[in-house]
Design a protein around this motif. Structure first.
Motif, PDB file in Angstrom:
ATOM      1  N   ILE A  36      14.392  96.604  -5.334  1.00 32.25           N
ATOM      2  CA  ILE A  36      13.565  97.461  -3.325  1.00 32.25           C
ATOM      3  C   ILE A  36      14.261  96.225  -2.309  1.00 32.25           C
ATOM      4  CG2 ILE A  36      12.259  96.197  -2.130  1.00 32.25           C
ATOM      5  CD1 ILE A  36      10.090  96.605  -3.952  1.00 32.25           C
ATOM      6  N   LEU A  37      15.111  95.362  -2.109  1.00 33.13           N
ATOM      7  CA  LEU A  37      15.859  94.781  -1.278  1.00 33.13           C
ATOM      8  C   LEU A  37      17.325  95.295  -1.422  1.00 33.13           C
ATOM      9  CD1 LEU A  37      14.710  90.205  -1.517  1.00 33.13           C
ATOM     10  CD2 LEU A  37      13.943  92.575   0.176  1.00 33.13           C
ATOM     11  N   SER A  38      17.963  95.408  -2.692  1.00 32.18           N
ATOM     12  CA  SER A  38      19.374  95.090  -2.332  1.00 32.18           C
ATOM     13  C   SER A  38      19.599  97.735  -2.434  1.00 32.18           C
ATOM     14  CB  SER A  38      19.682  95.004  -3.592  1.00 32.18           C
ATOM     15  OG  SER A  38      19.816  95.897  -5.366  1.00 32.18           O
ATOM     16  N   GLU A  39      18.235  98.153  -2.950  1.00 35.62           N
ATOM     17  CA  GLU A  39      18.750  99.850  -2.851  1.00 35.62           C
ATOM     18  C   GLU A  39      18.033 100.515  -2.419  1.00 35.62           C
ATOM     19  OE1 GLU A  39      20.049 101.560  -6.768  1.00 35.62           O
ATOM     20  OE2 GLU A  39      20.157  99.906  -7.728  1.00 35.62           O
ATOM     21  N   LEU A  40      16.589  99.883  -2.067  1.00 36.56           N
ATOM     22  CA  LEU A  40      15.610 100.608  -1.837  1.00 36.56           C
ATOM     23  C   LEU A  40      15.407 100.494  -0.153  1.00 36.56           C
ATOM     24  CD1 LEU A  40      12.403 101.068  -4.265  1.00 36.56           C
ATOM     25  CD2 LEU A  40      13.861 103.334  -3.360  1.00 36.56           C
ATOM     26  N   ALA A  41      15.242  99.227   0.087  1.00 36.59           N
ATOM     27  CA  ALA A  41      15.780  98.668   1.457  1.00 36.59           C
ATOM     28  C   ALA A  41      16.079  99.887   3.017  1.00 36.59           C
ATOM     29  CB  ALA A  41      15.087  97.297   2.346  1.00 36.59           C
ATOM     30  N   PRO A  42      17.245  99.267   2.069  1.00 34.74           N
ATOM     31  CA  PRO A  42      18.755  99.953   3.012  1.00 34.74           C
ATOM     32  C   PRO A  42      18.183 102.034   2.956  1.00 34.74           C
ATOM     33  CG  PRO A  42      19.407  98.312   1.027  1.00 34.74           C
ATOM     34  CD  PRO A  42      18.016  99.073   0.467  1.00 34.74           C
ATOM     35  N   LEU A  43      17.831 102.545   2.443  1.00 36.40           N
ATOM     36  CA  LEU A  43      17.371 103.411   2.302  1.00 36.40           C
ATOM     37  C   LEU A  43      16.550 104.331   3.258  1.00 36.40           C
ATOM     38  CD1 LEU A  43      18.298 104.849  -1.080  1.00 36.40           C
ATOM     39  CD2 LEU A  43      20.060 105.411   0.604  1.00 36.40           C
ATOM     40  N   ALA A  44      15.149 102.818   3.370  1.00 40.30           N
ATOM     41  CA  ALA A  44      13.491 103.329   4.260  1.00 40.30           C
ATOM     42  C   ALA A  44      14.468 103.910   5.633  1.00 40.30           C
ATOM     43  CB  ALA A  44      13.722 102.722   3.938  1.00 40.30           C
ATOM     44  N   THR A  45      13.777 104.758   6.682  1.00 49.52           N
ATOM     45  CA  THR A  45      12.921 104.391   7.537  1.00 49.52           C
ATOM     46  C   THR A  45      13.035 102.764   8.564  1.00 49.52           C
ATOM     47  OG1 THR A  45      12.868 107.004   7.420  1.00 49.52           O
ATOM     48  CG2 THR A  45      11.971 105.750  10.028  1.00 49.52           C
ATOM     49  N   LEU A  46      11.115 102.905   7.986  1.00 51.66           N
ATOM     50  CA  LEU A  46      10.391 102.450   8.228  1.00 51.66           C
ATOM     51  C   LEU A  46       9.668 101.040   6.088  1.00 51.66           C
ATOM     52  CD1 LEU A  46       9.088 100.600   9.981  1.00 51.66           C
ATOM     53  CD2 LEU A  46       7.192 101.358   9.119  1.00 51.66           C
TER      54      LEU A  46
ATOM     55  N   THR B  43      18.322  93.327   4.394  1.00 50.06           N
ATOM     56  CA  THR B  43      18.571  94.381   3.940  1.00 50.06           C
ATOM     57  C   THR B  43      19.089  95.835   4.758  1.00 50.06           C
ATOM     58  OG1 THR B  43      16.090  95.291   4.871  1.00 50.06           O
ATOM     59  CG2 THR B  43      16.093  93.986   3.129  1.00 50.06           C
ATOM     60  N   ARG B  44      18.730  95.454   6.088  1.00 47.33           N
ATOM     61  CA  ARG B  44      19.756  96.523   7.061  1.00 47.33           C
ATOM     62  C   ARG B  44      19.068  98.090   7.611  1.00 47.33           C
ATOM     63  NH1 ARG B  44      22.452  93.921   8.915  1.00 47.33           N
ATOM     64  NH2 ARG B  44      23.886  92.286   8.236  1.00 47.33           N
ATOM     65  N   CYS B  45      17.539  97.411   6.512  1.00 49.67           N
ATOM     66  CA  CYS B  45      16.264  99.150   6.484  1.00 49.67           C
ATOM     67  C   CYS B  45      16.329  99.544   8.484  1.00 49.67           C
ATOM     68  CB  CYS B  45      15.449  98.603   6.545  1.00 49.67           C
ATOM     69  SG  CYS B  45      14.462  97.165   7.137  1.00 49.67           S
ATOM     70  N   SER B  46      16.208  99.936   8.872  1.00 50.76           N
ATOM     71  CA  SER B  46      16.215 100.389   9.846  1.00 50.76           C
ATOM     72  C   SER B  46      14.835 100.447  10.755  1.00 50.76           C
ATOM     73  CB  SER B  46      16.445 102.028  10.085  1.00 50.76           C
ATOM     74  OG  SER B  46      16.383 103.235   9.312  1.00 50.76           O
ATOM     75  N   GLY B  47      13.703 100.092  10.265  1.00 49.16           N
ATOM     76  CA  GLY B  47      12.704  99.790  10.625  1.00 49.16           C
ATOM     77  C   GLY B  47      11.843  98.561   9.543  1.00 49.16           C
ATOM     78  N   VAL B  48      11.108  97.896   9.818  1.00 52.08           N
ATOM     79  CA  VAL B  48      10.103  97.036   9.966  1.00 52.08           C
ATOM     80  C   VAL B  48       8.672  97.204  10.122  1.00 52.08           C
ATOM     81  CG1 VAL B  48       9.683  94.602   8.634  1.00 52.08           C
ATOM     82  CG2 VAL B  48      11.978  95.520   8.717  1.00 52.08           C
ATOM     83  N   LEU B  49       7.454  97.495   9.636  1.00 53.12           N
ATOM     84  CA  LEU B  49       6.408  96.953  10.402  1.00 53.12           C
ATOM     85  C   LEU B  49       5.814  96.277   9.510  1.00 53.12           C
ATOM     86  CD1 LEU B  49       3.931  97.780  12.231  1.00 53.12           C
ATOM     87  CD2 LEU B  49       3.083  99.431  10.550  1.00 53.12           C
ATOM     88  N   LEU B  50       5.823  94.963  10.075  1.00 42.92           N
ATOM     89  CA  LEU B  50       4.570  93.262   9.395  1.00 42.92           C
ATOM     90  C   LEU B  50       3.369  93.589   9.712  1.00 42.92           C
ATOM     91  CD1 LEU B  50       4.380  91.408   7.591  1.00 42.92           C
ATOM     92  CD2 LEU B  50       5.130  90.155   9.639  1.00 42.92           C
ATOM     93  N   LYS B  51       2.707  93.900   8.916  1.00 42.30           N
ATOM     94  CA  LYS B  51       0.828  94.596   9.293  1.00 42.30           C
ATOM     95  C   LYS B  51       0.328  93.317   8.743  1.00 42.30           C
ATOM     96  CE  LYS B  51       0.981  96.510   5.095  1.00 42.30           C
ATOM     97  NZ  LYS B  51       0.751  97.975   4.113  1.00 42.30           N
ATOM     98  N   GLY B  52      -0.453  93.608  10.040  1.00 42.68           N
ATOM     99  CA  GLY B  52      -1.725  91.664  10.257  1.00 42.68           C
ATOM    100  C   GLY B  52      -3.056  92.308   9.128  1.00 42.68           C
ATOM    101  N   GLY B  53      -3.339  92.977   8.394  1.00 41.02           N
ATOM    102  CA  GLY B  53      -4.084  92.803   8.422  1.00 41.02           C
ATOM    103  C   GLY B  53      -5.120  91.460   7.424  1.00 41.02           C
ATOM    104  N   HIS B  54      -3.831  90.793   6.530  1.00 38.16           N
ATOM    105  CA  HIS B  54      -4.315  90.133   6.483  1.00 38.16           C
ATOM    106  C   HIS B  54      -4.540  88.539   6.919  1.00 38.16           C
ATOM    107  CE1 HIS B  54      -2.681  92.510   2.892  1.00 38.16           C
ATOM    108  NE2 HIS B  54      -3.812  91.278   1.787  1.00 38.16           N
ATOM    109  N   GLY B  55      -5.282  88.506   8.850  1.00 38.29           N
ATOM    110  CA  GLY B  55      -4.576  87.172   9.372  1.00 38.29           C
ATOM    111  C   GLY B  55      -6.364  87.030   8.937  1.00 38.29           C
ATOM    112  N   ASN B  56      -6.909  85.895  10.079  1.00 34.73           N
ATOM    113  CA  ASN B  56      -8.052  86.693  10.678  1.00 34.73           C
ATOM    114  C   ASN B  56      -8.629  85.871  11.756  1.00 34.73           C
ATOM    115  OD1 ASN B  56      -7.168  83.813  10.799  1.00 34.73           O
ATOM    116  ND2 ASN B  56      -7.860  82.543   8.846  1.00 34.73           N
ATOM    117  N   GLY B  57      -7.971  86.501  12.780  1.00 39.29           N
ATOM    118  CA  GLY B  57      -8.118  86.719  13.909  1.00 39.29           C
ATOM    119  C   GLY B  57      -9.149  88.403  14.466  1.00 39.29           C
ATOM    120  N   GLN B  58      -9.383  87.979  15.649  1.00 38.66           N
ATOM    121  CA  GLN B  58     -10.570  88.924  15.961  1.00 38.66           C
ATOM    122  C   GLN B  58      -9.778  90.262  15.943  1.00 38.66           C
ATOM    123  OE1 GLN B  58     -13.141  88.668  18.367  1.00 38.66           O
ATOM    124  NE2 GLN B  58     -14.564  87.287  16.791  1.00 38.66           N
ATOM    125  N   GLU B  59      -8.581  90.165  16.145  1.00 36.37           N
ATOM    126  CA  GLU B  59      -7.771  91.481  15.975  1.00 36.37           C
ATOM    127  C   GLU B  59      -6.512  91.032  14.630  1.00 36.37           C
ATOM    128  OE1 GLU B  59      -7.109  93.806  19.212  1.00 36.37           O
ATOM    129  OE2 GLU B  59      -9.219  93.078  19.521  1.00 36.37           O
TER     130      GLU B  59
END
Ligand code: PLP
Length: 269
Positions: free
Chosen positions: A125-135, A167-183
């Motif tokens: 994932i890190l070496s081959e797929l992520a560099p091809l990913a938009t996100l 990875t030189r990927c073009s975008g990353v979205l870190l999802k906060g769903g596993h957190g525990n705040g109100q938002e």
């Protein structure tokens, strides 16, 4: 009609994987094609068995699709093992696929692994797929796996940058769903059309629900649908998050399965 190709695993209980992806595409009125990486015997309570498809046959499915119905966007979910991950990367390169959303699914929320050789799959994932990913769309535990370090001691905004640097990927979205705040806060960084690095936060009130099976699959496919329909990346993420929030709310009272049930795919996209 716009099309999204989902490269992912089959979830026989219908809430995650390929099945969630097709249902999400339908909600967005996008035509779904599917290259299946693995067939999973699972339900809302757990994963009981995985049959991975032969890696070269995953490539063959992608070739058959792209030869005939060109994907306007691609979602990559469960890969199953490192060989399949390698063949998917080869196909993305060979067929010059763009608008690629990579959901680095390694472990189901119930705690069961979805990869036969997790460490090797992470390397591919890190070496081959992520560099091809938009996100790439990791949640916090997936980000920890990808960065190879625990994440509980730093400002979360720094992790997407670190993954992008690795990875030189073009975008990353870190999802906060596993957190525990109100938002539930998601952090997006991406390179705009001029190559400038941009960042944005997406916040939505956290939905308390017993039913969240397939949330990550649904979000990544919803983003792919937005990209297929011509939205810019931040707009596609915004629309996808709104859809997932409504689908989580709609699914709160669904009684499907005895564990963590599915979202409501019938809400408006
Ligand atoms: N099963 C399959 C085939 C999947 O692709 C995924 C997630 O991507 C899951 C299960 C995990 O679903 P969840 O962790 O949301 O319950």
């Amino acid at each position: 009609m716009k099309t999204v190709m989902s490269i992912a695993g089959s979830d026989c209980i219908g809430g995650a994987g390929i099945q969630a992806d097709i249902k999400t595409c339908c909600a967005f009125k996008v035509y779904a094609t599917t290259a299946i990486t693995a067939v999973v015997a699972e339900n809302t309570r757990g994963v009981f068995g995985i049959e991975a498809v032969k890696a070269s046959f995953v490539y063959d499915q992608i070739k058959a699709i792209t030869d005939d119905v060109w994907p306007d966007a691609v979602k990559i979910g469960m890969l199953g093992n490192a060989d399949i991950a390698r063949e998917v990367a080869r196909a993305i390169r060979d067929f010059k696929l763009t608008n690629v959303v990579l959901d680095p699914v390694l472990v189901a929320s119930v705690g069961d692994s979805l990869s036969g050789d997790k460490e090797d799959t992470v390397k591919v994932i890190l070496s081959e797929l992520a560099p091809l990913a938009t996100l790439i769309t990791p949640n916090m535990p997936e980000m920890a796996e990808l960065l190879g370090m625990p994440l509980d001691y730093e400002d979360p905004q720094t992790f997407p940058l670190r993954l992008m640097g690795m990875t030189r990927c073009s975008g990353v979205l870190l999802k906060g769903g596993h957190g525990n705040g109100q938002e539930s806060v998601d952090y997006l960084i991406w390179h705009d059309a001029e190559g400038k690095l941009e960042s944005r936060e997406f916040s939505a009130p956290r939905v308390e629900t017993p039913n969240s099976h397939g949330t990550g699959c649904t979000l990544s496919t919803a983003i792919a649908c937005g990209l297929a329909q011509g939205l810019a990346l931040p707009a596609a993420v915004e629309k996808a998050k709104a859809f997932v929030t409504e689908a989580l709310k709609g699914g709160r009272d669904l009684k499907l399965g005895k564990g963590s049930g599915p979202l409501d795919f019938f809400v408006n996209a």
